[in-house]
Enzyme design. Structure first.
Site, PDB file in Angstrom:
ATOM      1  N   ILE A 132       0.841  -1.199   0.000  1.00 43.30           N
ATOM      2  CA  ILE A 132       0.000   0.000   0.000  1.00 43.30           C
ATOM      3  C   ILE A 132       0.874   1.247   0.000  1.00 43.30           C
ATOM      4  CG2 ILE A 132      -2.021  -1.076   1.053  1.00 43.30           C
ATOM      5  CD1 ILE A 132      -1.043  -0.187   3.786  1.00 43.30           C
ATOM      6  N   HIS A 161      -4.288  -4.553  -2.784  1.00 43.43           N
ATOM      7  CA  HIS A 161      -4.842  -4.163  -1.487  1.00 43.43           C
ATOM      8  C   HIS A 161      -5.059  -2.653  -1.403  1.00 43.43           C
ATOM      9  CE1 HIS A 161      -3.118  -8.138   0.334  1.00 43.43           C
ATOM     10  NE2 HIS A 161      -4.146  -8.318  -0.453  1.00 43.43           N
ATOM     11  N   CYS A 169     -15.362   8.066   2.656  1.00 45.79           N
ATOM     12  CA  CYS A 169     -16.135   8.174   3.896  1.00 45.79           C
ATOM     13  C   CYS A 169     -16.940   6.888   4.094  1.00 45.79           C
ATOM     14  CB  CYS A 169     -17.072   9.377   3.799  1.00 45.79           C
ATOM     15  SG  CYS A 169     -18.268   9.419   5.144  1.00 45.79           S
ATOM     16  N   SER A 172       5.034 -13.398   1.826  1.00 46.61           N
ATOM     17  CA  SER A 172       4.892 -14.670   2.532  1.00 46.61           C
ATOM     18  C   SER A 172       3.753 -15.496   1.911  1.00 46.61           C
ATOM     19  CB  SER A 172       4.596 -14.414   4.016  1.00 46.61           C
ATOM     20  OG  SER A 172       3.395 -13.678   4.140  1.00 46.61           O
TER      21      SER A 172
HETATM   22  P1  OAD Z   1       4.677 -10.376   4.845  1.00 45.91           P
HETATM   23  O1  OAD Z   1       5.275  -9.553   5.922  1.00 45.91           O
HETATM   24  O2  OAD Z   1       3.669 -11.383   5.218  1.00 45.91           O
HETATM   25  O3  OAD Z   1       5.826 -11.122   4.031  1.00 45.91           O
HETATM   26  C1  OAD Z   1       6.958 -10.456   3.575  1.00 45.91           C
HETATM   27  C2  OAD Z   1       7.978 -11.501   3.225  1.00 45.91           C
HETATM   28  O4  OAD Z   1       9.080 -10.852   2.635  1.00 45.91           O
HETATM   29  C3  OAD Z   1       8.483 -12.265   4.431  1.00 45.91           C
HETATM   30  O5  OAD Z   1       8.439 -13.644   4.172  1.00 45.91           O
HETATM   31  C4  OAD Z   1       9.936 -11.796   4.590  1.00 45.91           C
HETATM   32  O6  OAD Z   1      10.812 -12.814   4.984  1.00 45.91           O
HETATM   33  C5  OAD Z   1      10.269 -11.351   3.199  1.00 45.91           C
HETATM   34  N1  OAD Z   1      11.265 -10.255   3.153  1.00 45.91           N
HETATM   35  C6  OAD Z   1      11.349  -9.172   3.954  1.00 45.91           C
HETATM   36  N2  OAD Z   1      12.343  -8.376   3.561  1.00 45.91           N
HETATM   37  C7  OAD Z   1      12.927  -8.974   2.500  1.00 45.91           C
HETATM   38  C8  OAD Z   1      14.015  -8.655   1.659  1.00 45.91           C
HETATM   39  N3  OAD Z   1      14.736  -7.549   1.819  1.00 45.91           N
HETATM   40  N4  OAD Z   1      14.324  -9.511   0.657  1.00 45.91           N
HETATM   41  C9  OAD Z   1      13.616 -10.642   0.477  1.00 45.91           C
HETATM   42  N5  OAD Z   1      12.575 -10.986   1.228  1.00 45.91           N
HETATM   43  C10 OAD Z   1      12.213 -10.172   2.227  1.00 45.91           C
HETATM   44  O7  OAD Z   1       4.097  -9.338   3.775  1.00 45.91           O
HETATM   45  P2  OAD Z   1       3.111  -9.631   2.562  1.00 45.91           P
HETATM   46  O8  OAD Z   1       3.304 -10.988   2.008  1.00 45.91           O
HETATM   47  O9  OAD Z   1       3.221  -8.484   1.641  1.00 45.91           O
HETATM   48  O10 OAD Z   1      -2.399  -6.581   4.001  1.00 45.91           O
HETATM   49  O11 OAD Z   1       1.722  -9.571   3.308  1.00 45.91           O
HETATM   50  C11 OAD Z   1       0.499  -9.643   2.576  1.00 45.91           C
HETATM   51  C12 OAD Z   1      -0.551  -8.778   3.205  1.00 45.91           C
HETATM   52  O12 OAD Z   1      -0.659  -9.093   4.589  1.00 45.91           O
HETATM   53  C13 OAD Z   1      -0.238  -7.303   3.188  1.00 45.91           C
HETATM   54  O13 OAD Z   1      -0.601  -6.697   1.977  1.00 45.91           O
HETATM   55  C14 OAD Z   1      -1.025  -6.765   4.348  1.00 45.91           C
HETATM   56  C15 OAD Z   1      -0.888  -7.875   5.333  1.00 45.91           C
HETATM   57  O14 OAD Z   1      -1.984  -8.088   6.154  1.00 45.91           O
HETATM   58  C16 OAD Z   1      -2.911  -5.322   4.081  1.00 45.91           C
HETATM   59  O15 OAD Z   1      -2.240  -4.352   4.254  1.00 45.91           O
HETATM   60  C17 OAD Z   1      -4.367  -5.232   3.877  1.00 45.91           C
END
Ligand code: OAD
Length: 381
Positions: free
Chosen positions: A193, A211, A219, A312
Protein backbone atom coordinates in the site's frame (compact mmCIF):
# COMPACT_ATOMS: atom_id res chain seq x y z
CA UNK A 1 12.47 -33.91 10.73
CA UNK A 2 9.94 -33.66 13.55
CA UNK A 3 10.25 -31.93 16.90
CA UNK A 4 12.43 -28.98 15.96
CA UNK A 5 12.14 -25.96 13.74
CA UNK A 6 13.65 -26.63 10.31
CA UNK A 7 16.00 -24.09 8.78
CA UNK A 8 14.92 -22.44 5.53
CA UNK A 9 17.55 -24.48 3.68
CA UNK A 10 16.25 -27.73 5.21
CA UNK A 11 12.71 -26.83 4.14
CA UNK A 12 14.01 -26.12 0.65
CA UNK A 13 15.84 -29.47 0.59
CA UNK A 14 12.71 -31.26 1.80
CA UNK A 15 10.70 -29.55 -0.93
CA UNK A 16 13.18 -30.71 -3.56
CA UNK A 17 13.00 -34.25 -2.18
CA UNK A 18 9.19 -34.01 -2.26
CA UNK A 19 9.35 -32.88 -5.91
CA UNK A 20 11.38 -35.99 -6.80
CA UNK A 21 8.98 -38.26 -4.90
CA UNK A 22 6.01 -36.58 -6.56
CA UNK A 23 7.61 -37.25 -9.91
CA UNK A 24 8.04 -40.91 -8.96
CA UNK A 25 4.39 -41.05 -7.85
CA UNK A 26 3.26 -39.65 -11.20
CA UNK A 27 5.55 -41.96 -13.15
CA UNK A 28 4.79 -45.26 -11.47
CA UNK A 29 1.17 -44.50 -10.47
CA UNK A 30 -0.67 -44.59 -7.17
CA UNK A 31 -0.82 -48.37 -6.63
CA UNK A 32 2.86 -48.98 -7.30
CA UNK A 33 3.81 -45.95 -5.18
CA UNK A 34 1.72 -47.26 -2.29
CA UNK A 35 3.40 -50.67 -2.65
CA UNK A 36 6.75 -48.87 -2.51
CA UNK A 37 5.62 -46.93 0.57
CA UNK A 38 4.35 -50.03 2.36
CA UNK A 39 7.28 -52.35 1.61
CA UNK A 40 8.42 -51.49 5.07
CA UNK A 41 5.77 -49.78 7.28
CA UNK A 42 8.43 -47.45 8.64
CA UNK A 43 9.10 -46.00 5.17
CA UNK A 44 5.91 -43.92 4.86
CA UNK A 45 6.88 -41.70 7.76
CA UNK A 46 9.90 -40.05 6.11
CA UNK A 47 8.14 -39.99 2.74
CA UNK A 48 5.10 -38.27 4.19
CA UNK A 49 7.34 -35.91 6.13
CA UNK A 50 8.81 -34.75 2.84
CA UNK A 51 5.28 -33.87 1.80
CA UNK A 52 4.78 -32.06 5.11
CA UNK A 53 2.33 -34.70 6.34
CA UNK A 54 2.83 -35.94 9.91
CA UNK A 55 1.64 -39.51 10.47
CA UNK A 56 0.27 -40.28 13.95
CA UNK A 57 2.45 -42.25 16.33
CA UNK A 58 1.66 -45.99 16.18
CA UNK A 59 -0.08 -45.80 12.80
CA UNK A 60 1.81 -48.99 11.82
CA UNK A 61 -0.50 -50.97 14.11
CA UNK A 62 -3.58 -49.99 12.07
CA UNK A 63 -4.92 -52.47 9.51
CA UNK A 64 -2.94 -52.28 6.25
CA UNK A 65 -6.05 -51.36 4.26
CA UNK A 66 -6.80 -48.41 6.54
CA UNK A 67 -3.24 -47.14 6.17
CA UNK A 68 -3.38 -47.54 2.39
CA UNK A 69 -6.65 -45.59 2.07
CA UNK A 70 -5.35 -42.80 4.31
CA UNK A 71 -2.08 -42.55 2.39
CA UNK A 72 -3.95 -42.56 -0.90
CA UNK A 73 -6.10 -39.58 0.15
CA UNK A 74 -2.99 -37.65 1.19
CA UNK A 75 -1.14 -38.53 -1.99
CA UNK A 76 -3.99 -37.52 -4.29
CA UNK A 77 -3.45 -33.96 -3.01
CA UNK A 78 0.24 -34.24 -3.90
CA UNK A 79 -0.56 -35.61 -7.35
CA UNK A 80 -2.73 -32.57 -8.09
CA UNK A 81 0.14 -30.15 -7.52
CA UNK A 82 1.84 -28.68 -10.55
CA UNK A 83 4.95 -30.45 -11.74
CA UNK A 84 8.33 -28.69 -11.66
CA UNK A 85 9.37 -27.71 -15.17
CA UNK A 86 12.59 -29.36 -16.31
CA UNK A 87 15.80 -27.38 -16.87
CA UNK A 88 15.19 -24.64 -14.33
CA UNK A 89 17.96 -25.08 -11.81
CA UNK A 90 19.32 -21.59 -11.24
CA UNK A 91 19.03 -17.89 -12.07
CA UNK A 92 20.91 -18.35 -15.31
CA UNK A 93 18.07 -20.64 -16.50
CA UNK A 94 15.57 -17.94 -15.57
CA UNK A 95 17.69 -15.38 -17.43
CA UNK A 96 17.43 -17.57 -20.55
CA UNK A 97 13.66 -17.65 -20.15
CA UNK A 98 13.59 -13.86 -19.69
CA UNK A 99 15.44 -13.43 -22.98
CA UNK A 100 12.48 -14.95 -24.82
CA UNK A 101 9.64 -13.71 -22.64
CA UNK A 102 6.99 -11.21 -23.57
CA UNK A 103 4.54 -11.27 -20.70
CA UNK A 104 6.02 -11.45 -17.24
CA UNK A 105 3.70 -11.30 -14.23
CA UNK A 106 5.37 -10.05 -11.05
CA UNK A 107 3.65 -10.55 -7.68
CA UNK A 108 5.12 -8.47 -4.90
CA UNK A 109 4.79 -8.09 -1.14
CA UNK A 110 6.17 -6.01 1.68
CA UNK A 111 9.65 -7.58 1.34
CA UNK A 112 10.44 -5.43 -1.71
CA UNK A 113 10.24 -2.25 0.37
CA UNK A 114 12.09 -3.30 3.54
CA UNK A 115 15.46 -2.08 2.21
CA UNK A 116 13.89 1.41 2.17
CA UNK A 117 13.25 1.14 5.91
CA UNK A 118 9.57 0.19 5.60
CA UNK A 119 8.83 -2.84 7.82
CA UNK A 120 7.04 -5.86 6.42
CA UNK A 121 4.16 -7.46 8.30
CA UNK A 122 5.10 -10.96 9.44
CA UNK A 123 8.87 -10.90 10.03
CA UNK A 124 10.00 -10.93 13.67
CA UNK A 125 10.47 -7.14 13.52
CA UNK A 126 7.48 -6.58 11.24
CA UNK A 127 4.39 -4.46 11.84
CA UNK A 128 2.47 -7.34 13.39
CA UNK A 129 5.13 -7.68 16.10
CA UNK A 130 4.58 -4.10 17.25
CA UNK A 131 0.90 -4.11 18.12
CA UNK A 132 0.97 -5.58 21.62
CA UNK A 133 -0.43 -2.48 23.29
CA UNK A 134 -3.69 -2.80 21.35
CA UNK A 135 -4.49 -6.23 22.86
CA UNK A 136 -5.72 -7.58 19.56
CA UNK A 137 -6.58 -11.29 19.44
CA UNK A 138 -4.82 -11.43 16.06
CA UNK A 139 -2.50 -8.67 14.77
CA UNK A 140 -4.27 -8.78 11.41
CA UNK A 141 -7.21 -7.14 13.24
CA UNK A 142 -5.37 -3.86 12.70
CA UNK A 143 -6.81 -4.13 9.18
CA UNK A 144 -10.13 -5.71 10.16
CA UNK A 145 -13.05 -3.76 8.75
CA UNK A 146 -15.46 -4.87 11.52
CA UNK A 147 -13.06 -3.64 14.22
CA UNK A 148 -12.40 -0.43 12.29
CA UNK A 149 -16.13 0.28 12.27
CA UNK A 150 -16.33 -0.41 16.01
CA UNK A 151 -13.24 1.55 16.95
CA UNK A 152 -11.31 3.41 14.23
CA UNK A 153 -8.99 4.92 16.85
CA UNK A 154 -6.86 1.73 16.98
CA UNK A 155 -6.02 1.93 13.28
CA UNK A 156 -5.50 5.68 13.41
CA UNK A 157 -3.25 5.45 16.43
CA UNK A 158 -0.89 3.27 14.37
CA UNK A 159 -1.56 4.54 10.85
CA UNK A 160 1.16 7.24 10.89
CA UNK A 161 3.65 4.38 10.70
CA UNK A 162 2.07 3.24 7.45
CA UNK A 163 2.01 6.57 5.64
CA UNK A 164 3.86 6.59 2.35
CA UNK A 165 6.93 8.82 2.52
CA UNK A 166 9.04 9.74 -0.47
CA UNK A 167 11.99 7.40 0.02
CA UNK A 168 12.81 6.74 -3.62
CA UNK A 169 12.50 3.12 -4.68
CA UNK A 170 14.42 -0.08 -4.04
CA UNK A 171 16.56 -2.04 -6.54
CA UNK A 172 13.73 -4.57 -6.67
CA UNK A 173 11.29 -1.87 -7.78
CA UNK A 174 13.97 -0.87 -10.28
CA UNK A 175 14.10 -4.45 -11.61
CA UNK A 176 10.34 -4.41 -12.24
CA UNK A 177 10.73 -1.06 -14.00
CA UNK A 178 13.48 -2.66 -16.07
CA UNK A 179 11.05 -5.36 -17.19
CA UNK A 180 8.61 -2.61 -18.13
CA UNK A 181 11.27 -0.65 -20.05
CA UNK A 182 12.23 -3.79 -21.94
CA UNK A 183 8.56 -4.21 -22.89
CA UNK A 184 8.09 -7.55 -21.17
CA UNK A 185 6.17 -6.61 -18.01
CA UNK A 186 2.63 -7.85 -18.44
CA UNK A 187 1.55 -6.68 -15.00
CA UNK A 188 2.76 -6.15 -11.46
CA UNK A 189 0.31 -7.39 -8.84
CA UNK A 190 1.40 -5.68 -5.66
CA UNK A 191 -0.01 -6.24 -2.19
CA UNK A 192 1.82 -3.15 -0.99
CA UNK A 193 0.00 0.00 0.00
CA UNK A 194 3.12 2.21 -0.06
CA UNK A 195 2.61 3.17 -3.73
CA UNK A 196 6.36 3.11 -4.34
CA UNK A 197 5.62 1.55 -7.71
CA UNK A 198 4.42 4.96 -8.87
CA UNK A 199 7.74 6.54 -7.82
CA UNK A 200 9.51 3.81 -9.78
CA UNK A 201 7.49 4.80 -12.83
CA UNK A 202 5.42 1.64 -13.20
CA UNK A 203 2.61 2.72 -15.50
CA UNK A 204 -0.93 2.64 -14.18
CA UNK A 205 -2.03 0.04 -16.72
CA UNK A 206 0.89 -2.22 -15.76
CA UNK A 207 0.11 -2.10 -12.06
CA UNK A 208 -2.60 -3.64 -9.94
CA UNK A 209 -2.55 -2.52 -6.32
CA UNK A 210 -4.42 -5.52 -5.01
CA UNK A 211 -4.84 -4.16 -1.49
CA UNK A 212 -5.45 -0.60 -2.61
CA UNK A 213 -3.33 2.31 -1.41
CA UNK A 214 -3.33 5.61 0.44
CA UNK A 215 -3.83 7.40 -2.89
CA UNK A 216 -7.53 7.99 -2.16
CA UNK A 217 -9.79 7.72 0.88
CA UNK A 218 -13.53 7.32 1.29
CA UNK A 219 -16.14 8.17 3.90
CA UNK A 220 -17.63 5.11 5.60
CA UNK A 221 -21.02 6.80 5.76
CA UNK A 222 -21.62 8.64 2.48
CA UNK A 223 -18.83 7.20 0.29
CA UNK A 224 -17.38 10.67 -0.45
CA UNK A 225 -13.98 10.02 -2.11
CA UNK A 226 -11.07 12.41 -1.53
CA UNK A 227 -7.35 12.44 -2.33
CA UNK A 228 -5.56 10.34 0.31
CA UNK A 229 -3.08 13.08 1.17
CA UNK A 230 -5.90 15.24 2.54
CA UNK A 231 -5.99 12.82 5.50
CA UNK A 232 -2.26 12.80 6.16
CA UNK A 233 -2.27 15.77 8.57
CA UNK A 234 -4.84 14.07 10.85
CA UNK A 235 -3.10 10.72 10.51
CA UNK A 236 0.24 12.22 11.56
CA UNK A 237 -1.47 13.71 14.63
CA UNK A 238 -3.11 10.35 15.38
CA UNK A 239 -6.62 11.81 15.11
CA UNK A 240 -9.53 10.29 13.24
CA UNK A 241 -10.13 12.06 9.93
CA UNK A 242 -13.75 13.02 9.34
CA UNK A 243 -15.78 13.57 6.19
CA UNK A 244 -16.49 17.24 5.57
CA UNK A 245 -19.89 16.56 4.02
CA UNK A 246 -21.07 14.36 6.89
CA UNK A 247 -19.67 16.72 9.52
CA UNK A 248 -21.57 19.63 8.03
CA UNK A 249 -24.77 17.60 7.89
CA UNK A 250 -24.29 16.46 11.46
CA UNK A 251 -23.85 20.01 12.70
CA UNK A 252 -27.05 21.07 10.98
CA UNK A 253 -28.94 18.10 12.41
CA UNK A 254 -27.60 18.66 15.86
CA UNK A 255 -28.89 22.21 15.85
CA UNK A 256 -32.35 20.79 15.26
CA UNK A 257 -32.25 17.76 17.56
CA UNK A 258 -32.97 17.70 21.28
CA UNK A 259 -30.20 16.97 23.77
CA UNK A 260 -31.76 13.67 24.90
CA UNK A 261 -31.98 12.40 21.34
CA UNK A 262 -28.34 13.38 20.69
CA UNK A 263 -27.25 11.33 23.72
CA UNK A 264 -29.16 8.26 22.45
CA UNK A 265 -27.62 8.67 19.00
CA UNK A 266 -24.08 8.93 20.29
CA UNK A 267 -24.47 5.60 22.08
CA UNK A 268 -25.52 3.96 18.83
CA UNK A 269 -22.86 1.76 17.14
CA UNK A 270 -23.37 3.53 13.83
CA UNK A 271 -22.58 6.82 15.53
CA UNK A 272 -19.06 5.67 16.36
CA UNK A 273 -18.01 5.51 12.72
CA UNK A 274 -20.35 8.23 11.43
CA UNK A 275 -18.46 10.28 8.85
CA UNK A 276 -15.15 8.51 9.50
CA UNK A 277 -12.78 8.56 6.53
CA UNK A 278 -10.88 5.40 5.64
CA UNK A 279 -7.93 5.23 3.26
CA UNK A 280 -8.85 3.09 0.26
CA UNK A 281 -6.70 0.18 1.37
CA UNK A 282 -8.44 -3.17 1.44
CA UNK A 283 -9.14 -4.36 4.96
CA UNK A 284 -9.76 -7.97 5.94
CA UNK A 285 -13.49 -8.50 5.46
CA UNK A 286 -13.63 -6.23 2.42
CA UNK A 287 -13.67 -7.59 -1.11
CA UNK A 288 -10.78 -6.84 -3.45
CA UNK A 289 -11.58 -4.60 -6.38
CA UNK A 290 -13.43 -6.69 -9.01
CA UNK A 291 -10.67 -5.60 -11.40
CA UNK A 292 -8.32 -8.06 -9.68
CA UNK A 293 -10.18 -11.19 -10.74
CA UNK A 294 -11.01 -9.98 -14.24
CA UNK A 295 -7.44 -8.86 -14.93
CA UNK A 296 -5.88 -11.99 -13.45
CA UNK A 297 -8.05 -14.32 -15.51
CA UNK A 298 -7.03 -12.44 -18.67
CA UNK A 299 -3.36 -12.20 -17.78
CA UNK A 300 -2.83 -15.84 -16.96
CA UNK A 301 -3.84 -16.75 -20.51
CA UNK A 302 -0.89 -14.89 -21.99
CA UNK A 303 1.69 -14.95 -19.20
CA UNK A 304 4.99 -16.65 -19.95
CA UNK A 305 6.75 -16.22 -16.59
CA UNK A 306 5.61 -15.64 -13.00
CA UNK A 307 7.97 -14.03 -10.49
CA UNK A 308 6.86 -13.70 -6.85
CA UNK A 309 9.07 -11.44 -4.73
CA UNK A 310 9.16 -10.56 -1.02
CA UNK A 311 5.85 -12.00 0.02
CA UNK A 312 4.89 -14.67 2.53
CA UNK A 313 1.93 -15.61 0.30
CA UNK A 314 -0.35 -15.81 3.31
CA UNK A 315 -3.19 -13.62 2.19
CA UNK A 316 -5.84 -14.69 -0.32
CA UNK A 317 -6.62 -14.15 -3.11
CA UNK A 318 -3.15 -12.94 -4.14
CA UNK A 319 -1.65 -16.03 -2.47
CA UNK A 320 -3.65 -18.10 -4.97
CA UNK A 321 -2.02 -16.60 -8.08
CA UNK A 322 0.71 -19.28 -8.40
CA UNK A 323 -1.98 -21.97 -8.14
CA UNK A 324 -4.14 -20.61 -10.94
CA UNK A 325 -1.35 -20.09 -13.47
CA UNK A 326 -1.24 -22.61 -16.33
CA UNK A 327 1.14 -25.41 -15.28
CA UNK A 328 3.55 -24.73 -18.16
CA UNK A 329 4.31 -21.16 -17.08
CA UNK A 330 7.66 -21.10 -15.23
CA UNK A 331 7.47 -19.83 -11.65
CA UNK A 332 10.27 -18.14 -9.70
CA UNK A 333 10.05 -17.22 -6.00
CA UNK A 334 12.47 -14.79 -4.34
CA UNK A 335 12.23 -14.05 -0.62
CA UNK A 336 14.04 -14.39 2.68
CA UNK A 337 11.83 -17.32 3.69
CA UNK A 338 10.51 -20.34 1.81
CA UNK A 339 7.03 -20.29 0.35
CA UNK A 340 4.59 -22.71 2.03
CA UNK A 341 4.68 -26.38 1.09
CA UNK A 342 1.50 -26.03 -0.94
CA UNK A 343 3.54 -24.12 -3.55
CA UNK A 344 5.63 -25.72 -6.27
CA UNK A 345 7.93 -23.04 -7.67
CA UNK A 346 10.42 -24.10 -10.31
CA UNK A 347 13.05 -22.14 -8.46
CA UNK A 348 13.04 -20.68 -4.95
CA UNK A 349 15.91 -18.32 -4.21
CA UNK A 350 16.23 -17.36 -0.56
CA UNK A 351 17.96 -14.08 0.23
CA UNK A 352 17.71 -10.31 0.01
CA UNK A 353 15.59 -9.64 -3.04
CA UNK A 354 17.64 -6.58 -4.07
CA UNK A 355 20.73 -8.79 -4.32
CA UNK A 356 18.94 -11.59 -6.14
CA UNK A 357 17.35 -9.35 -8.78
CA UNK A 358 20.74 -7.70 -9.38
CA UNK A 359 22.22 -11.17 -10.07
CA UNK A 360 19.32 -11.93 -12.36
CA UNK A 361 19.76 -8.66 -14.26
CA UNK A 362 23.45 -9.51 -14.58
CA UNK A 363 22.72 -13.05 -15.83
CA UNK A 364 20.34 -11.57 -18.38
CA UNK A 365 23.02 -9.12 -19.59
CA UNK A 366 21.00 -6.10 -18.47
CA UNK A 367 23.17 -4.94 -15.57
CA UNK A 368 24.06 -1.49 -16.93
CA UNK A 369 20.44 -0.66 -17.71
CA UNK A 370 19.40 -1.98 -14.29
CA UNK A 371 22.00 0.08 -12.41
CA UNK A 372 20.93 3.16 -14.30
CA UNK A 373 17.35 2.74 -13.08
CA UNK A 374 18.56 1.93 -9.54
CA UNK A 375 20.60 5.15 -9.53
CA UNK A 376 17.58 7.25 -10.40
CA UNK A 377 15.63 5.71 -7.50
CA UNK A 378 18.11 6.68 -4.82
CA UNK A 379 16.81 9.39 -2.57
CA UNK A 380 19.47 11.83 -1.51
CA UNK A 381 19.06 12.50 2.21
P1 OAD B 1 4.68 -10.38 4.85
O1 OAD B 1 5.28 -9.55 5.92
O2 OAD B 1 3.67 -11.38 5.22
O3 OAD B 1 5.83 -11.12 4.03
C1 OAD B 1 6.96 -10.46 3.57
C2 OAD B 1 7.98 -11.50 3.22
O4 OAD B 1 9.08 -10.85 2.64
C3 OAD B 1 8.48 -12.26 4.43
O5 OAD B 1 8.44 -13.64 4.17
C4 OAD B 1 9.94 -11.80 4.59
O6 OAD B 1 10.81 -12.81 4.98
C5 OAD B 1 10.27 -11.35 3.20
N1 OAD B 1 11.26 -10.26 3.15
C6 OAD B 1 11.35 -9.17 3.95
N2 OAD B 1 12.34 -8.38 3.56
C7 OAD B 1 12.93 -8.97 2.50
C8 OAD B 1 14.02 -8.65 1.66
N3 OAD B 1 14.74 -7.55 1.82
N4 OAD B 1 14.32 -9.51 0.66
C9 OAD B 1 13.62 -10.64 0.48
N5 OAD B 1 12.57 -10.99 1.23
C10 OAD B 1 12.21 -10.17 2.23
O7 OAD B 1 4.10 -9.34 3.77
P2 OAD B 1 3.11 -9.63 2.56
O8 OAD B 1 3.30 -10.99 2.01
O9 OAD B 1 3.22 -8.48 1.64
O10 OAD B 1 -2.40 -6.58 4.00
O11 OAD B 1 1.72 -9.57 3.31
C11 OAD B 1 0.50 -9.64 2.58
C12 OAD B 1 -0.55 -8.78 3.21
O12 OAD B 1 -0.66 -9.09 4.59
C13 OAD B 1 -0.24 -7.30 3.19
O13 OAD B 1 -0.60 -6.70 1.98
C14 OAD B 1 -1.02 -6.77 4.35
C15 OAD B 1 -0.89 -7.88 5.33
O14 OAD B 1 -1.98 -8.09 6.15
C16 OAD B 1 -2.91 -5.32 4.08
O15 OAD B 1 -2.24 -4.35 4.25
C17 OAD B 1 -4.37 -5.23 3.88
Amino acid sequence: MEGRQLSEQEILDAKNAAAKLRKKLRTIGMDAFLDYCMKDPSIPRPIMNYFGIILPVGYERLPRDTILRALEIMLIKEMKKRENLPDIKNLSDIAKILANCQNVIVVTGAGISTSLGIPDFRSSDGIYSRLEKYNLSDPQELFDIALFRQDPSIFYDFAKELLPEDRGYSPTHAFIRLLQDRGILLRQYTQNIDDIESSAGIKEDKLLQCHGSFKTASCLTCGNKVPGHSLFHDIRLGTIPKCSICSELQTKLQQKTSRAKRKADSEDDEAVCYGVMKPDITFFGEPLASEFRTQMLQDREVADLLICIGTSLQVAPVAGIPHIMPANVPQLFISRECAGREYVFDLEILGQCDTVVRQLADEAGWLAQFEDIVQRGQKTP
